[in-house]
Enzyme design. Structure first.
Site, PDB file in Angstrom:
ATOM      1  CD  GLU A  65      -2.821   0.946   2.466  1.00 44.88           C
ATOM      2  OE1 GLU A  65      -2.803  -0.003   3.258  1.00 44.88           O
ATOM      3  OE2 GLU A  65      -3.468   1.985   2.638  1.00 44.88           O
ATOM      4  NE  ARG A 300       4.663  -8.851  10.748  1.00 44.82           N
ATOM      5  CZ  ARG A 300       4.070  -7.974   9.924  1.00 44.82           C
ATOM      6  NH1 ARG A 300       3.071  -8.334   9.168  1.00 44.82           N
ATOM      7  NH2 ARG A 300       4.483  -6.733   9.872  1.00 44.82           N
ATOM      8  CE  LYS A 310       3.625   0.098   4.627  1.00 44.33           C
ATOM      9  NZ  LYS A 310       2.458  -0.143   3.800  1.00 44.33           N
TER      10      LYS A 310
HETATM   11  P1  ATP Z   1       2.930  -2.755   8.066  1.00 41.28           P
HETATM   12  O1  ATP Z   1       2.313  -3.820   8.919  1.00 41.28           O
HETATM   13  O2  ATP Z   1       4.311  -2.402   8.425  1.00 41.28           O
HETATM   14  O3  ATP Z   1       2.076  -1.554   7.885  1.00 41.28           O
HETATM   15  P2  ATP Z   1       1.873  -3.812   5.719  1.00 41.28           P
HETATM   16  O4  ATP Z   1       1.732  -5.279   5.663  1.00 41.28           O
HETATM   17  O5  ATP Z   1       0.651  -3.074   6.022  1.00 41.28           O
HETATM   18  O6  ATP Z   1       3.075  -3.428   6.661  1.00 41.28           O
HETATM   19  P3  ATP Z   1       1.936  -3.469   2.934  1.00 41.28           P
HETATM   20  O7  ATP Z   1       2.326  -2.279   2.163  1.00 41.28           O
HETATM   21  O8  ATP Z   1       0.517  -3.890   2.903  1.00 41.28           O
HETATM   22  O9  ATP Z   1       2.427  -3.217   4.391  1.00 41.28           O
HETATM   23  O10 ATP Z   1       2.866  -4.710   2.607  1.00 41.28           O
HETATM   24  C1  ATP Z   1       3.213  -5.128   1.325  1.00 41.28           C
HETATM   25  C2  ATP Z   1       3.615  -6.566   1.382  1.00 41.28           C
HETATM   26  O11 ATP Z   1       4.731  -6.739   2.248  1.00 41.28           O
HETATM   27  C3  ATP Z   1       2.498  -7.430   1.921  1.00 41.28           C
HETATM   28  O12 ATP Z   1       2.332  -8.536   1.049  1.00 41.28           O
HETATM   29  C4  ATP Z   1       2.961  -7.833   3.276  1.00 41.28           C
HETATM   30  O13 ATP Z   1       2.514  -9.110   3.595  1.00 41.28           O
HETATM   31  C5  ATP Z   1       4.483  -7.784   3.145  1.00 41.28           C
HETATM   32  N1  ATP Z   1       5.098  -7.518   4.439  1.00 41.28           N
HETATM   33  C6  ATP Z   1       4.887  -6.463   5.253  1.00 41.28           C
HETATM   34  N2  ATP Z   1       5.571  -6.582   6.394  1.00 41.28           N
HETATM   35  C7  ATP Z   1       6.265  -7.750   6.315  1.00 41.28           C
HETATM   36  C8  ATP Z   1       7.155  -8.447   7.180  1.00 41.28           C
HETATM   37  N3  ATP Z   1       7.487  -7.977   8.385  1.00 41.28           N
HETATM   38  N4  ATP Z   1       7.671  -9.624   6.737  1.00 41.28           N
HETATM   39  C9  ATP Z   1       7.342 -10.113   5.534  1.00 41.28           C
HETATM   40  N5  ATP Z   1       6.505  -9.518   4.683  1.00 41.28           N
HETATM   41  C10 ATP Z   1       5.959  -8.353   5.060  1.00 41.28           C
HETATM   42 MG    MG Z   2      -0.978  -4.295   4.742  1.00 38.12          MG
END
Ligand code: ATP
Ligand code: MG
Length: 604
Positions: A65, A300, A310
């Site tokens: 996102e 993750r 984030k």
């Molecule tokens: P955050 O929880 O930090 O806000 P998010 O998952 O909301 O991260 P996105 O922009 O939706 O952030 O993530 C993009 C991709 O990265 C998604 O497919 C998510 O599963 C993956 N991702 C995010 N954080 C991790 C992590 N700690 N380890 C592995 N993959 C991750």
């Molecule tokens: Mg997300």
């Protein structure tokens, strides 16, 4: 809380075999995807029908996102998604999941694209650019929503948010049907169109799927799929005032893009039935090509000593605990790049930690070790004196200068040698002199001989002190026939070997000595003795000494270092010429990682 890091799944370096690869192997062996067609762009079944066979054996996607900068956790997801696509003759789509107009910005889009490229991956394959935006599917998503309404599978709910929450039930209790659940398709279509046309205020209605209010899986209790938002979207402007929600958008985007394996983190496991329900229904109605994408969850990345969320990163930036998104201490990819961490180091890290189905914690030192290993291989050696003390060679002819030669990399003779000026006044490390040596100390002390690395043997004769008794200069005599590389040098056997730079020629460089941003492995976690209900603020765990700015004397060659060049400063660690505030002829250096893992929690 902190389990030891999980060993990577077995396999050869370069292509670790994990459960996801096994899954793909099985799918390819069974021929599951061989009949898929691809028109050359994402689209519904009707647009794909009759087109050519999909040239990609598999399709994955990385779907951030655009509401923040990417962090180390995203690097794991990027290496996984782009890595398997590459290894299986497939393609990984770069897709922005941009359905939240308020939080998203072009700045984030640009930085995300940049970070993925920096990590060494691209989305151009089979002659096409696989860069997509969920917002490009808004028309299709809207049309599918009307179809679901017509089929009696979606309805407009006009309860308040609180009522909806109360009626959703709990893990123990089933939910209660909304009084609006039995609206007719005609009523629903009319209302949904009014929502789209801006006739209703935010929060007055949502569109919900009609699945099962008694489902044990709360995600299946008539989830909302559209809400009213009067916000300008960074790509579609003011065209829309209804926006689709994640669970509805994501699976359909995957299906429109012919994604075969939709890899996501474990918290989406309970969403999988919904993922399958939505695209299953649309496929049943002939809207989506089959076979449909398969969601597969993996653990993750949880890394000690950092925060990978984030929301917390935004807080650190906005409250100015760090200097910005690219602060080298921040676990963002832009920060890592400025810090001197390398893309190859991240790829090595992703391979080493592997992919598993169970959550675990990886120790921060595992990441540092990968960076060290890569930098050891790629960074030329240079000399820097970080804590300078003057060394005066009293018997060295006044005004004389000569050259000292040393290899650019001890294991890579093909990298050649470099030349540094030598003179009668040098900078050495303060710790390389002791007026009264401790046991086993082999460096400079009165009466002892050491070799000046790639130079002469010198014998210490004494030191000068200031009024407070602090040593301000060390004196010595040199042996003119002892120079490294000459025959005479073999006549001298000394135990100590210290580095130096010529005082007259050295470049006085600003060097930032970075340390971990948090002083505990789990920032914000409860501490021993805390009651169960205590909530800690992760900001309390910030390391107050996470950066020390010093002036170091470095060998003159380093004055010409270009932004982003990395070096090993011998005996100290790996450093990078800062990309943000170095000027030509005046680089500043950031410490990426020390030479050895000797990290200990900062003293209070
Ligand atoms: P955050 O929880 O930090 O806000 P998010 O998952 O909301 O991260 P996105 O922009 O939706 O952030 O993530 C993009 C991709 O990265 C998604 O497919 C998510 O599963 C993956 N991702 C995010 N954080 C991790 C992590 N700690 N380890 C592995 N993959 C991750
Ligand atoms: Mg997300």
């Amino acid at each position: 809380m902190s389990a030891p890091p999980k060993p990577a799944d077995s396999g050869t370096e370069g292509q670790v075999h994990n459960f996801i690869r096994h899954w793909i192997d099985n799918d390819l062996a069974s021929g599951k995807y061989t009949r898929r067609v691809w028109s050359g762009k994402p689209g519904p079944a009707a647009a794909q029908a009759g087109t050519a066979a999909d040239p990609a054996k598999i399709r994955t996607r990385f779907p951030p996102e655009p509401n923040g900068y990417l962090h180390y956790g995203h690097a794991k997801s990027i290496c996984l998604n782009f890595g398997v696509a590459r290894d299986y003759e497939g393609v990984c789509h770069m897709r922005f999941d941009d359905t939240n107009p308020e939080k998203e910005e072009q700045e984030y889009v640009d930085s995300i694209l940049d970070a993925v490229h920096w990590l060494g991956f691209g989305w151009e394959k089979f002659g096409a650019d696989h860069l997509y935006y969920a917002s490009d599917y808004f028309d299709l998503l809207y049309g599918f929503a009307e179809l679901l309404i017509e089929k009696g599978l979606a309805y407009v709910d006009s309860q308040s948010a609180e009522q909806m929450r109360a009626n959703r039930g709990s893990l123990k209790d089933p939910g209660k049907a909304s009084p609006f659940r039995e609206r007719t398709p005609a009523e629903n279509i009319a209302l949904f169109r009014e929502m789209r046309d801006g006739k209703h205020d935010e929060g007055t209605h949502v569109l919900r799927l009609k699945i099962d209010m008694a489902s044990p899986n709360i995600n299946m209790r008539d989830p909302a799929i559209y809400r009213i938002r009067r916000a300008e979207h960074h790509r579609t402007g003011n065209k829309w005032c209804v926006y689709p929600l994640y669970d509805y958008t994501h699976c359909i985007s995957d299906a429109l893009e012919n994604i075969t394996h939709s890899l996501c983190t474990l918290e989406f496991e309970d969403h999988r039935p919904l993922y399958e329900w939505v695209i299953g229904k649309l496929a049943e109605f002939g809207q989506l090509q089959v076979p449909l994408p398969q969601q597969i969850e993996f653990a993750r990345l949880n890394l000690t000593y950092v925060v990978l969320s984030k929301r917390k990163l935004i807080q650190l930036v906005e409250e100015k605990h760090v200097s910005g998104w690219d602060d080298p201490r921040l676990p963002t990819l832009v920060g890592a790049r400025r810090r001197g961490y390398t893309a190859a180091g991240f790829r090595m890290f992703a391979e080493r930690i592997g992919v598993s189905k169970a959550d675990s914690w990886i120790d921060y030192s595992t990441l540092e070790e990968c960076m060290r290993e890569d930098l050891n291989n790629t960074a030329p050696r240079r000399v820097a004196v970080l804590d300078p003390l003057k060394l005066i060679i009293d018997n060295y002819p006044a005004g004389q200068e000569e050259e000292s030669r040393s290899p650019n990399h001890p294991q890579k003779p093909e990298w050649g040698e470099r030349v540094a000026p030598f003179s009668g006044e040098l900078w050495i490390e303060r710790e390389d002199f002791m007026e009264t040596p401790s046991k086993g100390y082999f460096r400079l002390f009165p009466g002892n001989k050491v070799r000046l690395r790639h130079g002469f043997v010198v014998e210490c004769t004494g030191c000068d002190k200031d009024a407070d008794g602090k040593v301000i200069a060390v004196h010595c005599n040199y042996f003119a026939d002892s120079k490294s590389g000459t025959e005479g040098s073999n006549n001298y056997k000394v135990k100590g070997n210290i580095h130096w730079v010529s005082a007259k020629h050295a470049y006085a460089a600003e060097v930032r000595m970075y340390d971990r941003l948090f002083k505990v492995p789990h920032p914000g976690a409860r501490r021993e003795g805390d009651a169960e209900n205590v909530e800690r603020d992760f900001l309390e765990d910030i390391n107050p000494n996470s950066v020390k700015v010093i002036t170091a004397y470095v060998e003159p060659l380093l004055k010409e270092a270009k932004a982003e060049e990395t070096f090993q400063f011998e005996r100290h660690g790996y450093f990078i010429a800062d990309r943000a505030d170095s000027k030509p002829g005046a680089p500043k250096f950031n410490r990426a990682v020390s030479l050895k893992d000797s990290w200990a929690p900062p003293k209070k």
